[in-house]
Design a protein around this motif. Structure first.
Motif, PDB file in Angstrom:
ATOM      1  N   ASP A  81      44.005  40.581  34.114  1.00  0.00           N
ATOM      2  CA  ASP A  81      43.700  41.849  34.957  1.00  0.00           C
ATOM      3  C   ASP A  81      42.698  41.148  35.943  1.00  0.00           C
ATOM      4  O   ASP A  81      42.736  41.789  37.132  1.00  0.00           O
ATOM      5  N   LYS A  82      41.797  40.152  35.552  1.00  0.00           N
ATOM      6  CA  LYS A  82      40.875  39.613  36.723  1.00  0.00           C
ATOM      7  C   LYS A  82      41.622  39.106  37.904  1.00  0.00           C
ATOM      8  O   LYS A  82      41.564  39.480  39.253  1.00  0.00           O
ATOM      9  N   VAL A  83      42.837  38.334  37.828  1.00  0.00           N
ATOM     10  CA  VAL A  83      43.775  37.971  38.706  1.00  0.00           C
ATOM     11  C   VAL A  83      44.384  38.936  39.601  1.00  0.00           C
ATOM     12  O   VAL A  83      44.330  39.108  40.770  1.00  0.00           O
ATOM     13  N   LEU A  84      44.893  40.188  38.741  1.00  0.00           N
ATOM     14  CA  LEU A  84      45.780  41.065  39.333  1.00  0.00           C
ATOM     15  C   LEU A  84      44.670  41.913  40.080  1.00  0.00           C
ATOM     16  O   LEU A  84      45.184  42.542  41.043  1.00  0.00           O
ATOM     17  N   ALA A  85      43.471  41.959  39.745  1.00  0.00           N
ATOM     18  CA  ALA A  85      42.483  42.885  40.309  1.00  0.00           C
ATOM     19  C   ALA A  85      42.363  42.413  42.026  1.00  0.00           C
ATOM     20  O   ALA A  85      42.295  43.352  43.012  1.00  0.00           O
ATOM     21  N   LYS A  86      42.713  41.374  42.443  1.00  0.00           N
ATOM     22  CA  LYS A  86      42.664  40.793  43.844  1.00  0.00           C
ATOM     23  C   LYS A  86      43.909  41.264  44.695  1.00  0.00           C
ATOM     24  O   LYS A  86      44.042  40.985  45.798  1.00  0.00           O
ATOM     25  N   ARG A  87      44.806  41.659  44.039  1.00  0.00           N
ATOM     26  CA  ARG A  87      46.412  41.896  44.551  1.00  0.00           C
ATOM     27  C   ARG A  87      46.044  42.729  45.751  1.00  0.00           C
ATOM     28  O   ARG A  87      46.834  42.394  46.797  1.00  0.00           O
ATOM     29  N   THR A  88      45.412  43.823  45.851  1.00  0.00           N
ATOM     30  CA  THR A  88      45.384  44.797  46.826  1.00  0.00           C
ATOM     31  C   THR A  88      44.850  43.977  48.100  1.00  0.00           C
ATOM     32  O   THR A  88      45.576  44.080  49.169  1.00  0.00           O
ATOM     33  N   GLU A  89      43.843  43.336  47.875  1.00  0.00           N
ATOM     34  CA  GLU A  89      43.225  42.711  49.053  1.00  0.00           C
ATOM     35  C   GLU A  89      44.142  41.470  49.634  1.00  0.00           C
ATOM     36  O   GLU A  89      44.289  41.381  50.917  1.00  0.00           O
ATOM     37  N   ILE A  90      44.848  40.773  48.641  1.00  0.00           N
ATOM     38  CA  ILE A  90      45.888  39.751  49.028  1.00  0.00           C
ATOM     39  C   ILE A  90      47.057  40.366  49.996  1.00  0.00           C
ATOM     40  O   ILE A  90      47.357  39.966  50.858  1.00  0.00           O
ATOM     41  N   LEU A  91      47.381  41.371  49.377  1.00  0.00           N
ATOM     42  CA  LEU A  91      48.720  41.899  49.986  1.00  0.00           C
ATOM     43  C   LEU A  91      48.224  42.636  51.427  1.00  0.00           C
ATOM     44  O   LEU A  91      49.117  42.567  52.402  1.00  0.00           O
ATOM     45  N   ASP A  92      47.049  43.438  51.460  1.00  0.00           N
ATOM     46  CA  ASP A  92      46.667  43.865  52.645  1.00  0.00           C
ATOM     47  C   ASP A  92      46.428  42.538  53.634  1.00  0.00           C
ATOM     48  O   ASP A  92      46.748  42.876  54.785  1.00  0.00           O
TER      49      ASP A  92
END
Length: 121
Positions: A46-57
């Motif tokens: 969950d901690k790693v996936l929480a960064k996904r929006t920022e990375i994808l943006d």
């Protein structure tokens, strides 16, 4: 060995030649909750996936530095062109490093998940 679903574990190896996998297996990933034994792994993923929006943006907004680089190569004796290219490239290198580091984190989580999902309960 074939892979089968079980109620006590998602996947496990079967040592039989007569086992047939079901045609349809429904897994509700959106509403799944971890059991206490999996809580630590759940929180880590969950901690790693929480960064996904920022990375994808960041990836969507990535524009590169083709023009400044092209100008610096074309005018290799012009210090202004070199500085402009350098200023354009440095933040991009940093962003690419961020994406690369994230991919490593994500890869580790995939390995951890598969290890748990594919091991005997």
């Amino acid at each position: 060995a074939v892979v089968s679903t079980q109620s006590t574990g998602l996947l496990r190896k079967e040592d039989t030649n007569n086992f047939k996998l079901p045609d349809n297996v429904f897994l509700d990933f959106e509403n799944a909750l971890p059991v206490p034994a999996d809580q630590e792994l759940y929180e880590s993923v969950d901690k790693v996936l929480a960064k996904r929006t920022e990375i994808l943006d960041g990836l969507r907004a990535y524009i590169g530095a083709t023009e400044p680089i092209r100008e610096a190569i074309k005018n290799n004796d012009c210090e202004k062109s070199q500085v402009t290219a350098w200023k354009a490239v440095c933040p991009l290198v940093s962003a690419l490093n961020t994406y690369y580091q994230y991919s490593i984190e994500l890869d580790k989580q995939v390995v951890e998940l598969l290890t748990v999902l594919c091991s005997d309960p």
